[in-house]
Write a protein that holds these residues in place. Structure first.
Motif, PDB file in Angstrom:
ATOM      1  N   MET A  20      -1.693 -15.815  14.592  1.00  0.00           N
ATOM      2  CA  MET A  20      -1.006 -14.957  15.547  1.00  0.00           C
ATOM      3  C   MET A  20      -1.896 -14.709  16.748  1.00  0.00           C
ATOM      4  N   ASP A  21      -1.255 -14.340  17.880  1.00  0.00           N
ATOM      5  CA  ASP A  21      -2.016 -13.858  19.013  1.00  0.00           C
ATOM      6  C   ASP A  21      -2.890 -12.695  18.577  1.00  0.00           C
ATOM      7  N   LYS A  22      -3.896 -12.416  19.360  1.00  0.00           N
ATOM      8  CA  LYS A  22      -4.626 -11.172  19.137  1.00  0.00           C
ATOM      9  C   LYS A  22      -3.613 -10.047  19.265  1.00  0.00           C
ATOM     10  N   VAL A  23      -3.291  -9.413  18.149  1.00  0.00           N
ATOM     11  CA  VAL A  23      -2.205  -8.454  18.139  1.00  0.00           C
ATOM     12  C   VAL A  23      -2.616  -7.194  18.890  1.00  0.00           C
ATOM     13  N   ASN A  24      -1.730  -6.744  19.757  1.00  0.00           N
ATOM     14  CA  ASN A  24      -2.001  -5.570  20.557  1.00  0.00           C
ATOM     15  C   ASN A  24      -1.870  -4.311  19.699  1.00  0.00           C
ATOM     16  N   ASN A  25      -2.928  -3.523  19.603  1.00  0.00           N
ATOM     17  CA  ASN A  25      -2.831  -2.268  18.877  1.00  0.00           C
ATOM     18  C   ASN A  25      -3.079  -1.079  19.793  1.00  0.00           C
ATOM     19  N   LYS A  26      -2.927  -1.309  21.097  1.00  0.00           N
ATOM     20  CA  LYS A  26      -3.114  -0.251  22.080  1.00  0.00           C
ATOM     21  C   LYS A  26      -1.785   0.031  22.769  1.00  0.00           C
ATOM     22  N   TYR A  27      -0.917   0.724  22.068  1.00  0.00           N
ATOM     23  CA  TYR A  27       0.345   1.135  22.661  1.00  0.00           C
ATOM     24  C   TYR A  27       0.107   2.328  23.592  1.00  0.00           C
ATOM     25  N   ALA A  28       1.067   2.551  24.458  1.00  0.00           N
ATOM     26  CA  ALA A  28       0.976   3.699  25.354  1.00  0.00           C
ATOM     27  C   ALA A  28       1.038   4.996  24.553  1.00  0.00           C
ATOM     28  N   GLU A  29       0.119   5.876  24.820  1.00  0.00           N
ATOM     29  CA  GLU A  29       0.130   7.199  24.201  1.00  0.00           C
ATOM     30  C   GLU A  29       0.842   8.150  25.153  1.00  0.00           C
TER      31      GLU A  29
ATOM     32  N   LYS B 108      -5.111 -15.365  11.857  1.00  0.00           N
ATOM     33  CA  LYS B 108      -6.086 -15.774  12.857  1.00  0.00           C
ATOM     34  C   LYS B 108      -5.398 -16.201  14.145  1.00  0.00           C
ATOM     35  N   PRO B 109      -5.963 -15.840  15.306  1.00  0.00           N
ATOM     36  CA  PRO B 109      -5.403 -16.305  16.565  1.00  0.00           C
ATOM     37  C   PRO B 109      -5.617 -17.803  16.730  1.00  0.00           C
ATOM     38  N   GLY B 110      -4.726 -18.427  17.457  1.00  0.00           N
ATOM     39  CA  GLY B 110      -4.802 -19.868  17.681  1.00  0.00           C
ATOM     40  C   GLY B 110      -3.423 -20.390  17.999  1.00  0.00           C
ATOM     41  N   PRO B 111      -3.303 -21.603  18.533  1.00  0.00           N
ATOM     42  CA  PRO B 111      -2.003 -22.116  18.957  1.00  0.00           C
ATOM     43  C   PRO B 111      -0.943 -22.100  17.864  1.00  0.00           C
ATOM     44  N   ASN B 112      -1.278 -22.519  16.650  1.00  0.00           N
ATOM     45  CA  ASN B 112      -0.265 -22.581  15.597  1.00  0.00           C
ATOM     46  C   ASN B 112       0.244 -21.187  15.225  1.00  0.00           C
ATOM     47  N   GLY B 113      -0.685 -20.257  15.003  1.00  0.00           N
ATOM     48  CA  GLY B 113      -0.263 -18.905  14.662  1.00  0.00           C
ATOM     49  C   GLY B 113       0.467 -18.224  15.799  1.00  0.00           C
ATOM     50  N   ASP B 114      -0.016 -18.417  17.025  1.00  0.00           N
ATOM     51  CA  ASP B 114       0.622 -17.805  18.178  1.00  0.00           C
ATOM     52  C   ASP B 114       2.049 -18.326  18.346  1.00  0.00           C
ATOM     53  N   PHE B 115       2.207 -19.654  18.238  1.00  0.00           N
ATOM     54  CA  PHE B 115       3.538 -20.227  18.431  1.00  0.00           C
ATOM     55  C   PHE B 115       4.486 -19.798  17.310  1.00  0.00           C
ATOM     56  N   ASN B 116       4.025 -19.790  16.078  1.00  0.00           N
ATOM     57  CA  ASN B 116       4.863 -19.347  14.971  1.00  0.00           C
ATOM     58  C   ASN B 116       5.394 -17.946  15.209  1.00  0.00           C
ATOM     59  N   LEU B 117       4.527 -17.055  15.627  1.00  0.00           N
ATOM     60  CA  LEU B 117       4.924 -15.672  15.844  1.00  0.00           C
ATOM     61  C   LEU B 117       5.976 -15.558  16.941  1.00  0.00           C
TER      62      LEU B 117
ATOM     63  N   ALA C  96      -0.769  -8.532   6.752  1.00  0.00           N
ATOM     64  CA  ALA C  96      -0.283  -7.156   6.656  1.00  0.00           C
ATOM     65  C   ALA C  96      -1.237  -6.176   7.328  1.00  0.00           C
ATOM     66  N   THR C  97      -2.533  -6.404   7.177  1.00  0.00           N
ATOM     67  CA  THR C  97      -3.521  -5.537   7.829  1.00  0.00           C
ATOM     68  C   THR C  97      -3.379  -5.616   9.341  1.00  0.00           C
ATOM     69  N   THR C  98      -3.189  -6.816   9.841  1.00  0.00           N
ATOM     70  CA  THR C  98      -2.999  -7.003  11.282  1.00  0.00           C
ATOM     71  C   THR C  98      -1.724  -6.321  11.752  1.00  0.00           C
ATOM     72  N   LEU C  99      -0.636  -6.483  11.006  1.00  0.00           N
ATOM     73  CA  LEU C  99       0.632  -5.881  11.387  1.00  0.00           C
ATOM     74  C   LEU C  99       0.557  -4.360  11.370  1.00  0.00           C
ATOM     75  N   ALA C 100      -0.162  -3.813  10.406  1.00  0.00           N
ATOM     76  CA  ALA C 100      -0.241  -2.360  10.260  1.00  0.00           C
ATOM     77  C   ALA C 100      -0.908  -1.703  11.466  1.00  0.00           C
ATOM     78  N   LYS C 101      -1.743  -2.442  12.165  1.00  0.00           N
ATOM     79  CA  LYS C 101      -2.444  -1.893  13.327  1.00  0.00           C
ATOM     80  C   LYS C 101      -1.563  -1.846  14.566  1.00  0.00           C
ATOM     81  N   SER C 102      -0.364  -2.420  14.492  1.00  0.00           N
ATOM     82  CA  SER C 102       0.410  -2.629  15.720  1.00  0.00           C
ATOM     83  C   SER C 102       1.890  -2.337  15.561  1.00  0.00           C
ATOM     84  N   ASP C 103       2.260  -1.399  14.714  1.00  0.00           N
ATOM     85  CA  ASP C 103       3.672  -1.095  14.467  1.00  0.00           C
ATOM     86  C   ASP C 103       4.438  -2.352  14.081  1.00  0.00           C
ATOM     87  N   GLY C 104       3.782  -3.234  13.334  1.00  0.00           N
ATOM     88  CA  GLY C 104       4.381  -4.517  13.010  1.00  0.00           C
ATOM     89  C   GLY C 104       5.446  -4.475  11.944  1.00  0.00           C
TER      90      GLY C 104
END
Length: 662
Positions: A1-10, A318-327, A367-375
């Motif tokens: 996956m892309d580097k998942v954004n975990n900095k939403y607007a507060e 992990k970030p990378g073309p395959n994970g990013d495109f899949n997502l 799941a750990t990655t998703l949990a950081k980003s309202d996934g």
């Protein structure tokens, strides 16, 4: 996956209902009237109504914005577009956002404008369930929103392919929090990227008159003028690009033809599976006349012809073309089929089960990655008990639950997508030869000769039958799907299941399960031995169902998938392979060497294929990438990912390894 954004607007909600950013201690829009401010500052000062009224019926206009925020500027622009632009014209709206709002905050903010309720609801419905860093493409009829999550300058830079048509922005909404509150956004790099993406005469409008903004814009080539500001603000800036600029790069432009193609009016698409159907639909929706040639009797005669198929992607921690495109492909596909094929798309949920310790470890990381980003809106981990409740049957494993995924009717999806007034389907037509003329292409079929401005080859492994595409490293993979009559026990299944294999819920009294994976096999007859393999795989998911199905005479289909060595699709122009070899010969000695030259490409010839076993998930976004190449549209993915899908990538890798490329 892309580097998942975990900095939403507060967000802090004030007593008057206005949202305030805690990060920047600033409001998102004027407390006097945010909508009227948007209309005055951005729509009126860029003279959009007048410019849109002058557009031709197939005109294209591109807006770019810094600071998506609540989406108010986008919705206001979309409303004005619907009121003033020709019905068949297209609007591209590109916006960047470092700290996106959560869905609930977005809804609450837009509820302040009940007069925009319909457009606001469309945005909320299409808002990505996971706002990963990178490019998200949302479609609203003739309006497309390209939302890029990331720092503004880098986000805009990520769309640049170094092609001449990078200069496509017609108007800028230079928004975002005030320079005094957010100085990191208002940088020379931002202004330089604005100029690099601007077309001739591009305009801009911004609420601020800060000195660093004026200096930065002037240095980038914009002529500026001050006009009265909105409400209590004394002044604001407008401007026009006077000197077009291109930012220097040290990246070898192997992905770019020496001469960019002219925009076609007619396109021939070879094949009628899901790659062809999505490619044809993407082009037809942009006003091109498309002829589709299918060697079978109807759409989906090959690998896309199953009765049921699941829509899923294997997320990577992990970030990378395959994970990013899949997502991004999964999220785009879910929106795509829901809007275009709702009657044959069944998105009641999907469970991706972890059947081994290794799979469980990978899912734990996801799941750990998703949990950081309202996934949880995209997928959430569930244990075996919860999975069983969701599925309606007892499951021995937990896994990831995708609430918006599910299954589709593949053959009917292909047929539905091809039902467009700009598409003509030619069944029982085999394209035997391709000939490039000075201004168009001649396709020789077994029935007639046809000409078109451009050609898109989508016929899975048949793509390689033509000389121009024979070097593409596509490999055939046989897959057999088994089909059984639903039993009392199997009919309880409420969601699609996948793990080592897959099974769909009952539909019209039957269920599909499978599928086998036979690399480099090209026969397509049904085999009892592979029914046995599918039953054995199913037993790992639902042992009692597998036992019940074993008592039946199974039916099914066997067909060939086409995959690439890196398991990413192909989408883009087809090169002259000899020219690639000559132009980039020096890569054999130093694969990191910068070579500024461009090679020759076959004018007007494109390819889309290599979708492998996830064709229905990959195809919609891949088709958007293809359309951006053909029509010089803004990219629906980052430039890095577009190059990761490029047909020439394997030749460049082979040169870097000192291997033959054809």
């Amino acid at each position: 996956m892309d580097k998942v954004n975990n900095k939403y607007a507060e967000i802090e909600w004030r007593e008057d209902g206005q949202p305030l950013s805690r990060t920047y201690d600033d409001i998102y829009f004027s407390s006097a009237s945010g909508l009227e401010e948007t209309r005055y500052v951005f729509l009126q000062q860029n003279t959009l109504a007048e410019r849109w009224q002058r557009l031709g019926k197939d005109g294209v206009f591109t807006i770019a914005e810094t600071g998506f925020g609540t989406g108010l500027n986008f919705i206001a622009a979309a409303e004005l577009w619907q009121q003033t632009a020709p019905e068949s014209a297209r609007l591209h709206f590109i916006s960047v956002e470092k700290f996106p709002l959560r869905r609930n905050d977005l809804r609450r903010a837009l509820d302040l404008w009940p007069q925009l309720a319909s457009l606001a609801q469309s945005l909320i419905d299409n808002y990505p369930p996971l706002l990963a860093t990178g490019v998200h493409r949302l479609q609203f009829g003739q309006i497309s929103l390209t939302l890029i999550i990331g720092e503004a300058s880098q986000a805009l830079s990520s769309l640049r392919l170094q092609r001449d048509s990078d200069h496509q922005v017609d108007a800028w909404f230079l928004d975002g929090f005030a320079p005094a509150k957010n100085p990191d956004m208002w940088t020379p790099e931002l202004f330089a990227n604005m100029a690099a993406l601007s077309g001739p005469g591009a305009t801009l409008a911004t609420f601020t008159c800060a000195g660093l903004v004026k200096r930065g814009l002037r240095d980038a080539g914009f002529a500026l003028r001050k006009v009265p500001g909105f409400a209590h603000k004394r002044e604001m800036l407008c401007g026009t690009l006077e000197s077009s600029q291109s930012l220097e790069t040290r990246e070898t432009p192997w992905h770019l033809p020496k001469e960019e193609n002219q925009l076609p009016q007619t396109v021939a698409v070879v094949g009628a599976g899901i790659a062809s159907a999505t490619a044809a639909r993407a082009l037809a929706e942009r006003g091109l006349r498309v002829q589709v040639f299918e060697q079978g009797e109807e759409p989906g005669s090959g690998g896309s012809g199953n009765d049921q198929g699941i829509l899923y992607a294997k997320l990577s921690p992990k970030p990378g073309p395959n994970g990013d495109f899949n997502l991004h492909a999964l999220m785009f596909a879910q929106r795509y089929y829901h809007s275009r094929c709702p009657d044959v798309s069944h998105f009641s949920g999907l469970l991706q089960l972890a059947q081994t310790e290794r799979q469980q470890q990978l899912q734990d990381q996801v799941a750990t990655t998703l949990a950081k980003s309202d996934g949880q809106f995209l997928a959430e981990p569930v244990d075996a008990h919860t999975a069983s409740l969701l599925a309606g049957v007892v499951l021995p494993f937990g896994g990831l639950h995708f609430p918006r995924a599910g299954w589709i009717e593949p053959k009917k999806v292909c047929a539905t997508l091809l039902q467009h007034p700009n598409i003509t389907l030619h069944s029982n037509h085999s394209v035997l030869e391709l000939h490039q003329n000075p201004t168009d292409w001649l396709l020789k079929t077994d029935r007639s000769d046809v000409s078109a401005d451009a050609v898109v080859l989508c016929g899975a492994n048949d793509i390689r039958q033509f000389a121009a595409t024979a070097p593409l490293p596509l490999k055939p993979i046989r897959g057999q799907v088994s089909k059984a009559r639903a039993t009392e026990g199997s009919s309880r299944l409420k969601v699609a299941l996948c793990g080592e294999g897959y099974i769909t819920p009952a539909h019209c009294g039957s269920q599909s399960f499978g599928a086998t994976f036979k690399l480099k096999e090209t026969a397509t007859e049904l085999r009892d031995s592979e029914h046995g393999e599918n039953l054995q795989t199913l037993a790992g998911l639902l042992p009692q169902v597998a036992e019940d199905f074993a008592d039946q005479t199974l039916t099914g289909r066997a067909a060939l998938r086409a995959a690439t060595p890196d398991y990413l699709p192909l989408a883009g122009p087809v090169p002259d392979w000899a020219s690639i070899g000559r132009t980039y010969e020096a890569l054999r000695k130093n694969r990191k060497q910068f070579i500024p030259a461009r090679a020759d490409y076959h004018r007007g010839l494109y390819v889309m294929g290599g979708l492998g076993s996830r064709g229905f998930t990959y195809a919609p976004l891949t088709a958007e990438v293809l359309a951006s190449w053909i029509l010089h549209d803004p990219l629906p993915v980052s430039a890095t990912l577009a190059k990761a899908l490029h047909p020439t990538r394997f030749a460049i890798r082979d040169l870097g390894r000192n291997r033959d490329i054809s």
